[in-house]
Design a protein around this motif. Structure first.
Motif, PDB file in Angstrom:
ATOM      1  N   SER A  30       0.836  -1.202   0.000  1.00  0.00           N
ATOM      2  CA  SER A  30       0.000   0.000   0.000  1.00  0.00           C
ATOM      3  C   SER A  30       0.872   1.254   0.000  1.00  0.00           C
ATOM      4  N   ILE A  72      -4.606   1.982   0.716  1.00  0.00           N
ATOM      5  CA  ILE A  72      -4.771   2.691  -0.559  1.00  0.00           C
ATOM      6  C   ILE A  72      -3.474   2.500  -1.337  1.00  0.00           C
ATOM      7  N   GLU A 114      -3.767   3.902  -7.757  1.00  0.00           N
ATOM      8  CA  GLU A 114      -4.875   4.869  -7.712  1.00  0.00           C
ATOM      9  C   GLU A 114      -4.334   6.299  -7.758  1.00  0.00           C
ATOM     10  N   LYS A 130      -8.792  11.318  -0.234  1.00  0.00           N
ATOM     11  CA  LYS A 130      -9.143  10.015   0.310  1.00  0.00           C
ATOM     12  C   LYS A 130      -9.720  10.124   1.723  1.00  0.00           C
TER      13      LYS A 130
END
Length: 668
Positions: free
Chosen positions: A35, A44, A48, A82
């Motif tokens: 991540s 996350i 992305e 986020k």
């Protein structure tokens, strides 16, 4: 919610200004994907962040690389983004009906480019457009099936088609064969000659066969909804595009040789008149044309393409080469035409024609062909299994019983819970099909299919489509990222609208309180009363200057000026009359404040200024700056929310992974 709201949300993200995150080092582990950061308990990943960062960039070229400062700014914005999405999820905004409906609508649009159907459809669109670069000339013989034809009848028609093809290839004149044997009523007049046409102007099987032939070749029998066709390709040439013509029409009554001769003399005289240098086409058209719909507008017709008008007219019109060229009289079923070329243009680019081509393809047999290909690929890819015995049993029940009786009979069968189909190992029973048919929430067009076949095919199609969608969500990284981007964007908008934008608009007490706490931000600079005249017509400049140059600023000066000049000439000038800040005004910033009347020239336009009293700098009233207060209040609420979220959620950043992304996207 509209797509523009999503982009509004991204703009807020791009321009929000947030304090730097306190980050905690996270140990890099080799187990599974690593991540980039963790917010609360949610990992996350870097792809992305890269997906959002790569908008309009590839990072393959040096010019796409960004500075360290840009990278850090974008990373902070991503963290803020986020955080807000996480808060929206925790507040249950993803469960609200409005969100579900909005996201489903977006999802339906977003998935289309990734579907098997889309790629096949794109192939058909491009194939049709490529074929449209040419026009073909063909003749055909049509053999229709007798009414209520059985299998033996169909075979007999096919054998006859094969015989005629053989006769033509052995030397018989194809057009004579068409005149004698074709069931096309027009063959008696045109001997099967269809003239020139291009893609999308004939039924697809006919088009496909014609475009595969070489000039002089004769096709195998081609079956369409009209019967069997034998096609001979006469010619193939580049598509000339479209032309615009005007015409003069003199109508002829049928079967009257005397009147025909008189009309022929009349149209000859009109043609002779048009050859005179002093003749005017529009006047001659208005006097003599019998096309009532166009005679008063110079006989102008809409743009025409090959195959869009009757062959006799088309042949002459497309042989005109120079704009303004006039044809000799040409006879059609409507009478005699004299045609003038007005304009011409090549076939439009694919981007301009795509929607038109798609519309036509979706209405012809190609759509069925595409769906058949889609189903075949899906069945192979998603391990489709069918219980053929049960399908046959159900088909027989629905063929031999009334619909309601068939449903009742199936409901009583012991095999109603048995597997009917299986997709990717997920079984669907007979009962699932019956429930699907009874739900009646699908559009099912029977066409030539029987009731059960149409519904069963739709049931299979829906299940295969669902399997493809699940496969994309599980295995297509690009689709996953785009889907997540839009989902998060809608959630972000919902949260921002609830906690920032709409709140700031509706919270009048909060607006006033914010204004009172930040009065020092809302101050007027020195202002002056001023009347500013911007000349629209320089020819009136001297008269307006003479009127104004000896005047002082007064409340009624604008009215006097308007009454003097604008009643007779409304476009002579425009007026601004107000209290203005000198420093920020494009005109007043150029004047001297110790003179009452001044003339300023800006970009070739004359401006006259009559200056009034000075109002010294001082605080603004709330009513004078409410719009700016609301804007600042929204920014304040946004920053406050981000600060609060950073206190409520633990944020861990994997510095190793962040450094890896940094190396990819920055200038070293």
């Amino acid at each position: 919610m509209n797509i523009k709201y999503f982009y509004s949300a991204l703009l807020i993200l791009a321009f929000s200004c947030s304090p730097k995150t306190t980050i905690k080092q996270e140990d890099n582990q080799d187990k599974g994907p690593v991540s980039l950061l963790t917010i609360g308990n949610e990992d996350i990943y870097a792809d992305e962040f890269l997906h959002i960062l790569s908008k309009n960039r590839t990072f393959q070229n040096k010019e796409d690389l960004i500075s360290k400062e840009e990278f850090e700014k974008n990373f902070d914005l991503f963290v803020n983004f986020k955080l807000k999405v996480k808060e929206a999820e925790n507040e249950g905004l993803a469960e609200v009906d409005e969100f579900q409906k909005e996201f489903a609508m977006f999802k339906e649009d977003l998935i289309r480019p990734f579907l098997i159907k889309n790629s096949l459809q794109e192939g058909e669109l491009m194939k049709a457009y490529n074929r449209m670069q040419e026009v073909v000339k063909a003749s055909h013989i049509l053999l229709q099936f007798p009414n209520n034809a059985g299998r033996e009848d169909s075979v007999a028609v096919f054998r006859m088609a094969e015989k005629l093809k053989a006769d033509a290839e052995n030397g018989a004149d194809f057009n004579d064969l068409a005149e004698k044997h074709s069931d096309d009523p027009s063959a008696k007049d045109n001997k099967g000659n269809l003239g020139y046409f291009t893609a999308l102007q004939m039924v697809y099987p006919f088009e496909d066969a014609a475009f595969r032939l070489k000039p002089g070749q004769i096709s195998e029998p081609v079956i369409t909804e009209f019967g069997y066709h034998i096609i001979k390709l006469e010619d193939k040439k580049p598509n000339p595009g479209e032309i615009r013509v005007s015409h003069i029409l003199v109508r002829t009554p049928s079967n009257d040789p005397v009147t025909e001769e008189r009309v022929l003399r009349k149209v000859g005289d009109i043609y002779t008149e048009l050859q005179k240098p002093e003749s005017v086409w529009e006047e001659v058209c208005n006097l003599y044309s019998e096309d009532l719909g166009t005679k008063n507008s110079g006989g102008t017709l809409p743009w025409i393409a090959i195959g869009s008008v009757i062959p006799e007219f088309e042949r002459v019109a497309f042989n005109l080469s120079e704009i303004g060229e006039i044809s000799a009289p040409v006879k059609t079923a409507y009478g005699y035409h004299i045609i003038r070329l007005e304009d011409k243009k090549p076939i439009a680019p694919y981007e301009e024609m795509e929607e038109m081509i798609k519309s036509k393809i979706l209405r012809d047999s190609r759509s069925t062909l595409i769906q058949s290909q889609v189903s075949a690929i899906q069945k192979s890819r998603f391990s489709f299994v069918e219980n053929e015995q049960l399908v046959d049993s159900l088909s027989n029940i629905f063929k031999n019983k009334q619909k309601q009786q068939a449903f009742q009979l199936v409901d009583s069968m012991p095999w109603i819970e048995n597997m009917l189909i299986s997709v990717r190992g997920e079984e669907k029973s007979v009962k699932n099909l019956i429930d699907f048919m009874n739900a009646d929430n699908q559009i099912v067009r029977l066409g030539k299919k029987d009731y059960f076949s149409a519904w069963y095919e739709k049931f299979v199609e829906v299940n295969l489509n669902e399997a493809e969608e699940k496969d994309l969500e599980a295995n297509s990284k690009e689709y996953q990222l785009i889907l997540k981007e839009y989902r998060d964007g809608i959630l972000l908008f919902s949260l921002m609208n609830q906690k920032v934008w709409q709140k700031a608009l509706e919270d009048s007490l909060g607006q006033v309180a914010y204004f009172e706490e930040n009065k020092d931000k809302y101050q007027w600079n020195d202002r002056y009363q001023a009347l500013i005249v911007k000349m629209g017509k320089e020819s009136r400049k001297d008269a307006v200057k003479k009127f104004l140059m000896d005047k002082n600023y007064q409340d009624n000066l604008e009215t006097r000026l308007e009454n003097t000049f604008l009643n007779d000439d409304p476009l002579a000038f425009t007026i601004q009359n107000n209290l203005f800040e000198i420093e920020s005004h494009p005109v007043l910033s150029r004047i001297m404040t110790n003179k009452t009347f001044q003339e300023v020239n800006i970009e070739g336009r004359t401006h006259f200024v009559v200056l009034g009293k000075k109002v010294p700098a001082g605080p603004k009233k709330f009513e004078e700056t409410r719009g700016k207060v609301i804007q600042d209040y929204q920014e304040y609420l946004d920053k406050s929310m981000i600060a609060s979220l950073k206190e409520n959620y633990i944020i861990r950043v994997n510095e190793e992974e962040k450094s890896r992304i940094y190396e990819i996207v920055t200038k070293n």
